[in-house]
Design a protein around this motif. Structure first.
Motif, PDB file in Angstrom:
ATOM      1  N   ASP A 174      51.137  29.755  45.074  1.00  0.00           N
ATOM      2  CA  ASP A 174      50.202  29.315  44.008  1.00  0.00           C
ATOM      3  C   ASP A 174      48.785  30.080  44.596  1.00  0.00           C
ATOM      4  O   ASP A 174      48.266  30.841  43.826  1.00  0.00           O
ATOM      5  N   ASP A 175      48.625  30.122  45.811  1.00  0.00           N
ATOM      6  CA  ASP A 175      47.502  30.783  46.400  1.00  0.00           C
ATOM      7  C   ASP A 175      47.322  32.229  46.397  1.00  0.00           C
ATOM      8  O   ASP A 175      46.515  32.874  45.850  1.00  0.00           O
ATOM      9  N   TRP A 176      48.538  32.661  46.459  1.00  0.00           N
ATOM     10  CA  TRP A 176      48.758  33.973  46.422  1.00  0.00           C
ATOM     11  C   TRP A 176      48.696  34.676  44.821  1.00  0.00           C
ATOM     12  O   TRP A 176      47.959  35.751  44.633  1.00  0.00           O
ATOM     13  N   GLU A 177      49.187  33.934  43.992  1.00  0.00           N
ATOM     14  CA  GLU A 177      49.070  34.536  42.567  1.00  0.00           C
ATOM     15  C   GLU A 177      47.669  34.186  42.051  1.00  0.00           C
ATOM     16  O   GLU A 177      46.931  35.282  41.300  1.00  0.00           O
ATOM     17  N   VAL A 178      46.863  33.145  42.672  1.00  0.00           N
ATOM     18  CA  VAL A 178      45.299  33.186  42.078  1.00  0.00           C
ATOM     19  C   VAL A 178      44.520  34.387  42.573  1.00  0.00           C
ATOM     20  O   VAL A 178      43.712  34.842  42.111  1.00  0.00           O
ATOM     21  N   HIS A 179      44.974  34.583  44.160  1.00  0.00           N
ATOM     22  CA  HIS A 179      44.212  35.586  44.612  1.00  0.00           C
ATOM     23  C   HIS A 179      44.713  37.210  44.229  1.00  0.00           C
ATOM     24  O   HIS A 179      43.506  38.073  43.787  1.00  0.00           O
ATOM     25  N   VAL A 180      45.888  37.238  43.832  1.00  0.00           N
ATOM     26  CA  VAL A 180      46.187  38.447  43.167  1.00  0.00           C
ATOM     27  C   VAL A 180      45.467  38.813  41.711  1.00  0.00           C
ATOM     28  O   VAL A 180      45.146  39.830  41.418  1.00  0.00           O
ATOM     29  N   LEU A 181      45.376  37.621  40.958  1.00  0.00           N
ATOM     30  CA  LEU A 181      44.804  37.599  39.628  1.00  0.00           C
ATOM     31  C   LEU A 181      43.299  38.061  39.792  1.00  0.00           C
ATOM     32  O   LEU A 181      42.882  39.059  38.950  1.00  0.00           O
ATOM     33  N   ARG A 182      42.603  37.837  40.876  1.00  0.00           N
ATOM     34  CA  ARG A 182      41.310  38.011  41.119  1.00  0.00           C
ATOM     35  C   ARG A 182      41.245  39.680  41.456  1.00  0.00           C
ATOM     36  O   ARG A 182      40.384  40.301  40.905  1.00  0.00           O
ATOM     37  N   LEU A 183      42.131  40.043  42.367  1.00  0.00           N
ATOM     38  CA  LEU A 183      42.083  41.445  42.665  1.00  0.00           C
ATOM     39  C   LEU A 183      42.301  42.246  41.300  1.00  0.00           C
ATOM     40  O   LEU A 183      42.071  43.297  41.239  1.00  0.00           O
ATOM     41  N   LEU A 184      43.406  41.944  40.358  1.00  0.00           N
ATOM     42  CA  LEU A 184      43.480  42.665  39.249  1.00  0.00           C
ATOM     43  C   LEU A 184      42.270  42.712  38.647  1.00  0.00           C
ATOM     44  O   LEU A 184      42.189  43.806  37.682  1.00  0.00           O
ATOM     45  N   HIS A 185      41.401  41.810  38.370  1.00  0.00           N
ATOM     46  CA  HIS A 185      40.305  41.771  37.806  1.00  0.00           C
ATOM     47  C   HIS A 185      39.474  42.901  38.166  1.00  0.00           C
ATOM     48  O   HIS A 185      38.588  43.645  37.459  1.00  0.00           O
TER      49      HIS A 185
END
Length: 303
Positions: free
Chosen positions: A11-22
């Protein structure tokens, strides 16, 4: 041998990646795909302007290179099968914008076996000729090195607290500690006896102290592998405060017990100052285990 790097749960990784994609595409160009209702379709997020879709995946660490590669290959197979399944929804989502790239985003990619597997699956998908898949469809694997370093560092500050997944002490652990450190346990019992009320059972207090010490050692073992820099900071702080207790003794105007309480508060304050991302429960566990350790090792009686 296990590879040591950042610790992430899914879950933490998915949230982190979404921010990186932004940061990579711009926040208005990235769409998250919720999995809660009707399931996902092998995609966590996508960027229509690039016709790129992303799937996040973090294996449970520590993990060998071979085991990590196997799990990543399995993840590619599972989610690519969802992507090409007409019933899963991707065919509808990308009917007007055929997908050019499906990208697995992992904290670490360190095996060419995953690349070879991706190329095989890529060929299989192309051969299907699905309307929602571009004829030159590609499967890629990205890890932290594929993102802008400044973006990654800034977004990493927003991640979840560092939390040790400590194994609780078992009865066998307590027996082993008593057998291997009889002098220290005798010292622990002697000090606890002076601190307890007459109606408080000494053995219950000693058992609790030993369990707190063992559980804390398990937490430190976990941090040593998964978060080595915080681990070194914790050990340094613990040793620093223990040296003060051994060399300086009780503070002027304080009983040994008051000195112990003051030192543990300074220890907790030091942890919070130097490691602000350390989970509060982990801080509490470290403090409890450290008290037990000091009771065994320090010459002060702490009555």
């Amino acid at each position: 041998m296990p590879t040591v790097f950042e610790m992430w749960n899914g879950d933490d990784w998915e949230v982190h990646v979404l921010r990186l994609l932004h940061d990579r595409h711009g926040p208005t160009n990235v769409q998250k795909v919720p999995a809660r209702h009707k399931g996902d379709c092998g995609i966590d997020a996508y960027c229509l302007s690039e016709r790129a879709v992303y799937q996040c995946y973090a294996v449970e660490e520590p993990c060998t290179v071979g085991s990590r590669a196997e799990k990543q290959r399995d993840k590619i197979t599972t989610d690519i099968n969802k992507l090409i399944n007409p019933a899963k929804g991707a065919a509808t989502l990308f009917k007007e914008h055929p997908i050019k790239r499906w990208i697995l985003v992992a904290p670490l990619h360190d095996s060419q076996d995953v690349n070879r597997h991706a190329i095989r699956k890529q060929a299989e998908v192309r051969a299907l000729g699905s309307a929602h898949i571009d004829p030159n469809f590609e499967i890629l694997i990205h890890d932290r090195d594929d993102f802008d370093e400044e973006s990654y560092a800034r977004r990493a500050q927003q991640r979840a607290k560092i939390k040790a997944m400590a194994r609780a002490a078992s009865d066998a652990d307590v027996v082993a500690l008593q057998a291997g450190s009889s002098d220290l346990i005798a010292n622990l019992r002697r000090k606890l006896k002076k601190r307890l009320r007459p109606d408080e059972p000494l053995e219950d207090a000693a058992d609790l102290a030993m369990r707190e010490y063992i559980t804390t050692q398990n937490a430190l073992d976990d941090l040593r592998v998964l978060a080595p820099e915080p681990y070194e900071t914790i050990v340094a702080l613990t040793n620093q405060r223990l040296r003060r207790l051994r060399m300086i003794g009780s503070r002027s105007g304080q009983t040994p017990g008051e000195t112990l309480e003051a030192e543990i508060e300074l220890f907790i304050a030091g942890l919070r100052e130097r490691l602000p991302t350390l989970d509060p429960e982990t801080v509490e566990q470290l403090a409890m285990g450290t008290i037990s350790e000091w009771l065994m090792l320090c010459p002060l009686d702490f009555h």
